[in-house]
Motif scaffolding. Structure first.
Motif, PDB file in Angstrom:
ATOM      1  N   GLU A 180       0.866  -1.190   0.000  1.00 21.13           N
ATOM      2  CA  GLU A 180       0.000   0.000   0.000  1.00 21.13           C
ATOM      3  C   GLU A 180       0.890   1.223   0.000  1.00 21.13           C
ATOM      4  OE1 GLU A 180      -2.388  -1.744   3.502  1.00 21.13           O
ATOM      5  OE2 GLU A 180      -3.687  -0.188   2.638  1.00 21.13           O
ATOM      6  N   SER A 181       0.544   2.191  -0.818  1.00 16.26           N
ATOM      7  CA  SER A 181       1.304   3.444  -0.817  1.00 16.26           C
ATOM      8  C   SER A 181       0.284   4.578  -0.707  1.00 16.26           C
ATOM      9  CB  SER A 181       2.094   3.584  -2.121  1.00 16.26           C
ATOM     10  OG  SER A 181       1.206   3.956  -3.147  1.00 16.26           O
ATOM     11  N   ALA A 182       0.759   5.806  -0.697  1.00 20.02           N
ATOM     12  CA  ALA A 182      -0.156   6.938  -0.604  1.00 20.02           C
ATOM     13  C   ALA A 182      -1.113   6.946  -1.801  1.00 20.02           C
ATOM     14  CB  ALA A 182       0.643   8.230  -0.562  1.00 20.02           C
ATOM     15  N   ALA A 183      -0.667   6.452  -2.936  1.00 16.75           N
ATOM     16  CA  ALA A 183      -1.507   6.462  -4.142  1.00 16.75           C
ATOM     17  C   ALA A 183      -2.561   5.361  -4.131  1.00 16.75           C
ATOM     18  CB  ALA A 183      -0.617   6.324  -5.376  1.00 16.75           C
ATOM     19  N   PHE A 200       8.601  -9.725 -13.261  1.00 11.66           N
ATOM     20  CA  PHE A 200       8.009  -8.900 -12.200  1.00 11.66           C
ATOM     21  C   PHE A 200       6.923  -8.037 -12.851  1.00 11.66           C
ATOM     22  CE2 PHE A 200       7.818  -5.660  -8.876  1.00 11.66           C
ATOM     23  CZ  PHE A 200       8.054  -6.382  -7.713  1.00 11.66           C
ATOM     24  N   ILE A 201       5.674  -8.475 -12.720  1.00 14.68           N
ATOM     25  CA  ILE A 201       4.555  -7.732 -13.327  1.00 14.68           C
ATOM     26  C   ILE A 201       3.908  -6.904 -12.224  1.00 14.68           C
ATOM     27  CG2 ILE A 201       2.374  -7.911 -14.593  1.00 14.68           C
ATOM     28  CD1 ILE A 201       3.193 -10.922 -15.071  1.00 14.68           C
ATOM     29  N   VAL A 202       3.720  -5.628 -12.465  1.00  9.99           N
ATOM     30  CA  VAL A 202       3.058  -4.768 -11.473  1.00  9.99           C
ATOM     31  C   VAL A 202       1.661  -4.426 -11.991  1.00  9.99           C
ATOM     32  CG1 VAL A 202       3.131  -2.589 -10.215  1.00  9.99           C
ATOM     33  CG2 VAL A 202       5.268  -3.774 -10.776  1.00  9.99           C
ATOM     34  N   GLU A 203       0.716  -4.469 -11.077  1.00 10.55           N
ATOM     35  CA  GLU A 203      -0.680  -4.200 -11.427  1.00 10.55           C
ATOM     36  C   GLU A 203      -1.292  -3.254 -10.403  1.00 10.55           C
ATOM     37  OE1 GLU A 203      -2.969  -7.846 -11.463  1.00 10.55           O
ATOM     38  OE2 GLU A 203      -4.675  -6.852 -12.386  1.00 10.55           O
ATOM     39  N   CYS A 204      -2.135  -2.339 -10.859  1.00  9.83           N
ATOM     40  CA  CYS A 204      -2.853  -1.465  -9.903  1.00  9.83           C
ATOM     41  C   CYS A 204      -4.157  -0.998 -10.558  1.00  9.83           C
ATOM     42  CB  CYS A 204      -1.998  -0.269  -9.498  1.00  9.83           C
ATOM     43  SG  CYS A 204      -1.608   0.861 -10.834  1.00  9.83           S
ATOM     44  N   GLU A 228      10.662   1.814  -5.598  1.00  7.78           N
ATOM     45  CA  GLU A 228      10.506   2.322  -4.231  1.00  7.78           C
ATOM     46  C   GLU A 228       9.317   1.654  -3.543  1.00  7.78           C
ATOM     47  OE1 GLU A 228      10.301   6.707  -3.405  1.00  7.78           O
ATOM     48  OE2 GLU A 228      12.219   6.533  -4.495  1.00  7.78           O
ATOM     49  N   VAL A 229       8.193   1.551  -4.275  1.00  4.41           N
ATOM     50  CA  VAL A 229       7.005   0.896  -3.695  1.00  4.41           C
ATOM     51  C   VAL A 229       7.370  -0.521  -3.233  1.00  4.41           C
ATOM     52  CG1 VAL A 229       4.703  -0.048  -4.243  1.00  4.41           C
ATOM     53  CG2 VAL A 229       5.340   2.232  -5.074  1.00  4.41           C
ATOM     54  N   PHE A 230       8.142  -1.234  -4.078  1.00  6.21           N
ATOM     55  CA  PHE A 230       8.495  -2.627  -3.772  1.00  6.21           C
ATOM     56  C   PHE A 230       9.946  -2.741  -3.276  1.00  6.21           C
ATOM     57  CE2 PHE A 230       4.955  -3.063  -6.784  1.00  6.21           C
ATOM     58  CZ  PHE A 230       4.140  -3.928  -6.059  1.00  6.21           C
TER      59      PHE A 230
END
Ligand SMILES: Cc1cc2nc3c(=O)[nH]c(=O)nc-3n(C[C@H](O)[C@H](O)[C@H](O)COP(=O)(O)OP(=O)(O)OC[C@H]3O[C@@H](n4cnc5c(N)ncnc54)[C@H](O)[C@@H]3O)c2cc1C
Length: 382
Positions: A180-183, A200-204, A228-230
């Protein structure tokens, strides 16, 4: 038979080599717009079942693939910094480029005519000079678009954003990491596919994507933000780009699978969300299913009808499970309040193909820990 195949991805190449091996008199040409060494993406995943189908159809491809792949049986769910391991999920990974090179080599050995850097522009003309034309031309298939009134495709652009990276951080097993981040909430799907690299697949979701400001970021800024998030998960390793771009998943279905002597295969025909396996597995299994129809001695119209008859129910069931999984990821923020164990349970059962009993058989220790967590914290029950 004169067989023309548009697209040198896993579907087109494997179908070509099986048909040529079955009857060397077939004249088989694969047209691929890219060069042999070009590829997009990192590692691809297979289940044991896919490998057994490959073994039973081309032992040599099987041998070369299994020489170069990585296997695992654990899914690791990382939530609130805690890693929950669920065993009993056997999968293998291989670099997409390695897989394509093996299939290209097998095609050449068997005498398939591979034409790289060849873009098929006039599909109608190619169909007219073929006994069979295979549209294995990927998710944005032009063959499907050209004959859309016959295939009657159903294309649905999903709301989540995803991006496909590599990294030298090694994730042993399929690792699903939530941060979880601020976004908002970010999910990463990662797995090691050779000795030095992982996919490494990122999804949001769309809101998170907008709040993070990715629309105004270039490739390097995006990678720096996500690294940074990960940060804790990547252990200081950077994210590696390979023409990586944010995409919206395109869910593809077709009402009809063939038109006259033209048939669609792989991603051109259907897609299934990457959270439940891989398009590569389905592409290879499609190629095997279509080949088996011809191997029975059926002519082109009969074989194409039979292919749709036997394969469509399998794909529909798979797509249904993949759809449940996709929807879970689209709504990940609604589950993020759960403690790590109930969260992992919800994630593992999301496709509705795996239930409590099934999980208990796969990994009794996980179920025992999950039950204990319910007693300790009844409110966080999934
Ligand atoms: C950016 C991206 C990255 C991906 N990374 C991964 C990954 O890391 N792991 C994973 O499991 N899956 C990945 N996938 C999904 C995976 O690539 C597909 O599900 C799988 O490859 C489907 O196989 P296919 O043979 O049906 O199609 P594809 O592999 O897409 O092959 C289709 C081929 O057709 C060619 N083509 C298209 N039109 C024409 C034309 N007119 N003339 C000539 N050639 C043409 C294309 O160049 C392409 O090589 C990725 C997909 C994308 C879009």
């Amino acid at each position: 038979m004169k067989i023309n195949i548009i697209g040198g991805g896993p579907a087109g190449l494997y179908f070509a080599l099986l048909m040529k091996k079955h009857d060397p008199r077939h004249e088989i040409t694969v047209a691929e717009r890219n060069a042999p060494g070009d590829t997009f993406g990192w590692g691809v995943v297979f289940s044991d079942k896919t490998l057994s189908y490959i073994q039973s159809t081309d032992e040599e491809s099987y041998r070369r693939i299994t020489e170069s792949f990585e296997t695992w049986d654990n899914v690791d769910v990382v939530h609130r910094g805690q890693k929950i391991t669920v065993r009993g999920n056997k999968f293998s990974g291989i670099a997409r480029i390695k897989l394509l090179n093996i299939l290209q080599e097998r095609c050449r050995e068997l005498g398939v005519d591979l034409r790289f850097r060849t873009n098929v522009a006039d599909i109608g003309q190619l169909a007219a000079t073929s006994d069979l034309l295979v549209g294995a031309d990927g998710v944005n298939s032009e063959a499907r678009a050209l004959y859309a009134e016959f295939f009657r495709p159903d294309l649905s652009v999903r709301t989540n954003k995803y991006i496909w990276y590599g990294t030298h951080q090694l994730f042993h097993g399929l690792t699903l990491t939530f941060r979880e981040s601020a976004a908002g909430v970010f999910a990463a799907h990662s797995y090691k596919f050779n000795e030095t690299a992982s996919t490494f697949i990122v999804e949001c979701d769309a809101g998170t994507w907008q709040r993070a400001g990715f629309a105004g970021m270039d490739d390097e800024e995006t990678r720096t933000y996500l690294a940074e998030v990960f940060g804790k998960d990547l252990g200081g390793q950077p994210l590696l780009s390979n023409n990586s771009k944010w995409l919206n998943f395109l869910l593809v279905k077709n009402t009809h699978w063939s038109h006259q002597n033209i048939v669609l295969l792989g991603d051109a025909l259907h897609t299934a969300h990457f959270s439940i396996g891989s398009g590569t597995k389905l592409a290879l299994e499609d190629a095997i299913a279509l080949y088996r129809c011809f191997a029975q001695g059926l002519d082109v119209p009969e074989a194409l009808r039979e292919f749709e008859r036997v394969r469509k129910p399998v794909i529909e069931e798979y797509q249904q499970a993949a759809y449940e999984s996709l929807v879970w990821f689209e709504n990940a923020k609604d589950y993020i309040h759960l403690e790590p164990l109930p969260f992992a349970y919800s994630l593992m059962t999301r496709s509705k193909k795996i239930d409590y009993e099934n999980l208990r058989r796969r990994d009794p220790d996980f179920i025992t820990a999950y039950e204990k967590s319910k007693v300790q914290s009844p409110k966080s029950k999934a």
